[in-house]
Design a protein around this motif. Structure first.
Motif, PDB file in Angstrom:
ATOM      1  N   LYS A   1       0.830  -1.215   0.000  1.00 50.98           N
ATOM      2  CA  LYS A   1       0.000   0.000   0.000  1.00 50.98           C
ATOM      3  C   LYS A   1       0.861   1.261   0.000  1.00 50.98           C
ATOM      4  N   ALA A   2       1.961   1.200   0.741  1.00 48.03           N
ATOM      5  CA  ALA A   2       2.812   2.395   0.881  1.00 48.03           C
ATOM      6  C   ALA A   2       3.598   2.696  -0.393  1.00 48.03           C
ATOM      7  N   TYR A   3       4.083   1.672  -1.067  1.00 46.93           N
ATOM      8  CA  TYR A   3       4.993   1.903  -2.203  1.00 46.93           C
ATOM      9  C   TYR A   3       4.390   1.614  -3.581  1.00 46.93           C
ATOM     10  N   GLY A   4       3.376   0.751  -3.652  1.00 43.87           N
ATOM     11  CA  GLY A   4       2.857   0.346  -4.966  1.00 43.87           C
ATOM     12  C   GLY A   4       2.007   1.420  -5.617  1.00 43.87           C
ATOM     13  N   THR A   5       2.186   1.589  -6.927  1.00 46.84           N
ATOM     14  CA  THR A   5       1.268   2.480  -7.652  1.00 46.84           C
ATOM     15  C   THR A   5       0.069   1.671  -8.143  1.00 46.84           C
ATOM     16  N   HIS A   6       0.332   0.403  -8.424  1.00 43.52           N
ATOM     17  CA  HIS A   6      -0.718  -0.501  -8.892  1.00 43.52           C
ATOM     18  C   HIS A   6      -0.582  -1.842  -8.178  1.00 43.52           C
ATOM     19  N   ALA A   7      -1.641  -2.632  -8.223  1.00 45.95           N
ATOM     20  CA  ALA A   7      -1.579  -3.944  -7.562  1.00 45.95           C
ATOM     21  C   ALA A   7      -2.363  -4.991  -8.348  1.00 45.95           C
ATOM     22  N   LEU A   8      -1.890  -6.241  -8.189  1.00 49.65           N
ATOM     23  CA  LEU A   8      -2.629  -7.399  -8.727  1.00 49.65           C
ATOM     24  C   LEU A   8      -2.977  -8.272  -7.535  1.00 49.65           C
TER      25      LEU A   8
END
Lengths: 255, 332
Positions: free
Chosen positions: A204-211
């Motif tokens: 959550k802190a570093y990702g711009t996107h997630a799968l």
């Protein structure tokens, strides 16, 4: 601009389906976090991209099917950091980092070029390993060792970093250092990162996107805040992740 | 470093040619070798026969075999990322043994080439073993992982030993020569053997040396090798073929000589470190020196009876290996 595009990716071992028809894409300057419970197929995606696992479907990098790429060509495009593993022999940190330039060598007997030397120096500086360059990898702590392998893929100068649980087994200091370092790399190079993570806070802190994956299937894909919703996480982890995380963090609040 | 290695190897070489049941002074030995090479007459009183026709081809063969087994061991230990691996881990040595023992037991020969049948059978069986092991490993494990190959190698070794024992049971009057051969000996080495070994050694060791950087990557880990751009399957196959061909030739000429490929790279690594750019050339020299000294011991220790060289290498090698293993464990 789409850097990596994965279409209908499936991986089977015998009759066991590990990944089932997964499709997603990675754009420029994105940090895509692959998350999900154990056995979701997160690391299998990394194995398929590195051609370490047989797969069906298509993986395109900048419009080229990676099946058509030579091994060295692939290494110039992807820098892949696997989960920390044991090293059998006492190679020095510099020897390990220098191997990152393998894909750029001109031939069997070619020596390292000035550019190779520069990239190796730069990778050692970025990871803070200059003073440990001559030290045996076997004498390093887990965090330092992981940084040495990170330096190797930075020296590889890839267009996309793919990291499989890069801070697994590392303490908080090293976790922070590693994630900050990768963040800095994205900012400075304008390139992208795909990483498998277990820690949802880091995602959550570093990702711009997630799968978000579950049992080999893609559950959600998009900007991190849209993927890591209370409902999505509850459906995948079978528990109220949001409630539990909030409860945990509240233990640290000062009255 | 290589100058020191070369000088030591040369000194040991000369010493081994001079020493034996009949000692020949260094000056006489050098004169005999130089004059024979230049076609000049040998001064009277010098034993040309012993030096030129007996010891010289034998010591050259021993040095080449030691160098070959050692570089093969170093390559396999890097490739399989396992310090306990050597050419025999692949099952190639055992496979070559089946071929050679079959040739001796059934008197298979090649017209006009002494020992040609044994050599051809050993090389052929080394290759067949390799193909069998790799095919089986590939069927069981798509990625040809090192663990799978080592496990299949261990099982294949047991299988090969049972076949060799079976052949010995029905070998009749050939039992003695088979037993002597299985213990390893280079006592009857000729210049034809020298030439065969030299050609095989130059070709195969050049191939292995050319892949020293890839071996470094494998020694760190197969996944790491793949990720930095090494064509894992192709490189693995090329190195395995080079190793099996070289071992096949060595086995056909000198029999099964154990522990050289296991112990020498291990000891050399303590001096040079694990980087194969230094380790492989150094292993060539140290393997040659070790086997020349082992051969000298086999000639003189129970003079006039000669011990099979395999007995000496296994005896010295196993004690050395236990000492190294114990020291490294104790140091942890």
């Amino acid at each position: 601009m789409t850097v990596l595009e994965i279409r209908n990716l499936s991986v089977k071992y015998g009759s066991l389906t590990i990944l089932d028809d997964v499709s997603f894409s990675v754009g420029g300057k994105q940090w895509v976090m692959i998350i999900g419970p154990n056995g979701a197929g997160k690391s299998t995606i990394v194995n398929a991209i590195s051609r370490g696992a047989p797969y069906t479907g298509e993986i395109y990098f900048n419009g080229t099917d990676i099946k058509a790429c030579k091994s060295t060509e692939l290494a110039r495009r992807f820098g892949i950091l696997m989960q920390s593993s044991s090293v059998g022999y006492s190679f020095t940190v510099e020897e390990i980092v220098r191997l990152g330039r393998y894909a750029y060598s001109k031939g069997i007997l070619s020596n390292s070029s000035k550019e190779d030397d520069y990239k190796v120096e730069r990778a050692l500086e970025m990871t803070g390993l200059v003073h440990l360059r001559g030290q045996s990898i076997l004498t390093l702590s887990g965090g330092e060792r992981q940084r040495a392998f990170l330096a190797q893929i930075l020296a590889q100068d890839p267009e996309l970093l793919i990291l499989d649980e890069p801070t697994n087994h590392l303490d908080l200091v090293y976790q922070k250092q590693t994630f900050e370092l990768i963040n800095e790399w994205i900012e400075n190079s304008g390139r992208s990162v795909v990483s498998v993570v277990h820690d949802l806070s880091l995602a959550k802190a570093y990702g711009t996107h997630a799968l978000l994956l579950n049992r080999g299937r893609l559950v959600a894909d998009g900007p991190t805040d849209e993927v890591l919703t209370r409902e999505n996480l509850k459906s995948v982890y079978d528990m109220d992740v949001y409630g539990w995380m909030s409860d945990m963090l509240s233990q640290w609040q000062v009255d | 470093m290589y100058i020191v290695f070369s000088l030591v190897t040369l000194a040991v070489f000369l010493f081994c040619v001079c020493a034996g049941s009949v000692s020949v002074p260094v000056k006489d030995t050098v004169t005999i070798i130089v004059n024979s090479l230049l076609g000049l007459p040998i001064p009277e009183g010098m034993s040309k026969f012993i030096i030129w026709f007996v010891r010289l081809p034998r010591v050259i063969c021993v040095a080449l075999t030691g160098a070959a087994l050692s570089i093969c061991g170093a390559a396999m230990q890097g490739l399989l990322r396992n310090p306990l691996a050597d050419g025999s881990t692949l099952g190639v040595t055992s496979g070559a043994s089946i071929g050679a023992v079959l040739a001796i037991a059934f008197g298979i020969t090649l017209p006009g080439l002494s020992g040609g049948g044994t050599m051809l059978m050993a090389i052929a069986f080394a290759f067949f073993s390799l193909i069998f092991i790799l095919a089986l490993a590939y069927r069981l494990d798509y990625s040809l992982s090192t663990n799978t190959i080592i496990l299949i190698g261990v099982v294949f070794n047991m299988f090969a030993h049972s076949i060799v024992s079976l052949i010995i049971t029905f070998a009749g009057e050939h039992v003695k020569s088979i037993m002597f051969w299985t213990m390893g000996s280079l006592s009857g080495a000729s210049y034809a053997n020298v030439l065969t070994l030299l050609i095989a050694f130059v070709i195969c060791s050049t191939v292995i040396l050319c892949y020293s950087r890839e071996l470094n990557a494998f020694a760190i880990g197969e996944d790491n090798a793949r990720n930095i751009g090494v064509n894992v399957k192709r490189v693995k196959l090329i190195i395995m073929i080079a190793v099996s061909a070289l071992i096949g030739v060595c086995v056909s000429i000198g029999g099964t000589i154990g522990f050289v490929g296991l112990v020498i790279p291990h000891m050399t690594r303590m001096v040079t470190g694990p980087n194969h750019k230094r380790l492989l050339p150094a292993s060539i020299f140290s393997g040659a020196v070790f086997l020349m000294l082992a051969d000298l011991l086999s000639r003189v220790v129970l003079n006039p009876v000669e011990l099979p060289i395999g007995v000496v290498t296994s005896f010295v090698g196993s004690i050395t290996f236990v000492y190294i293993f114990y020291s490294s464990r104790k140091g942890r």
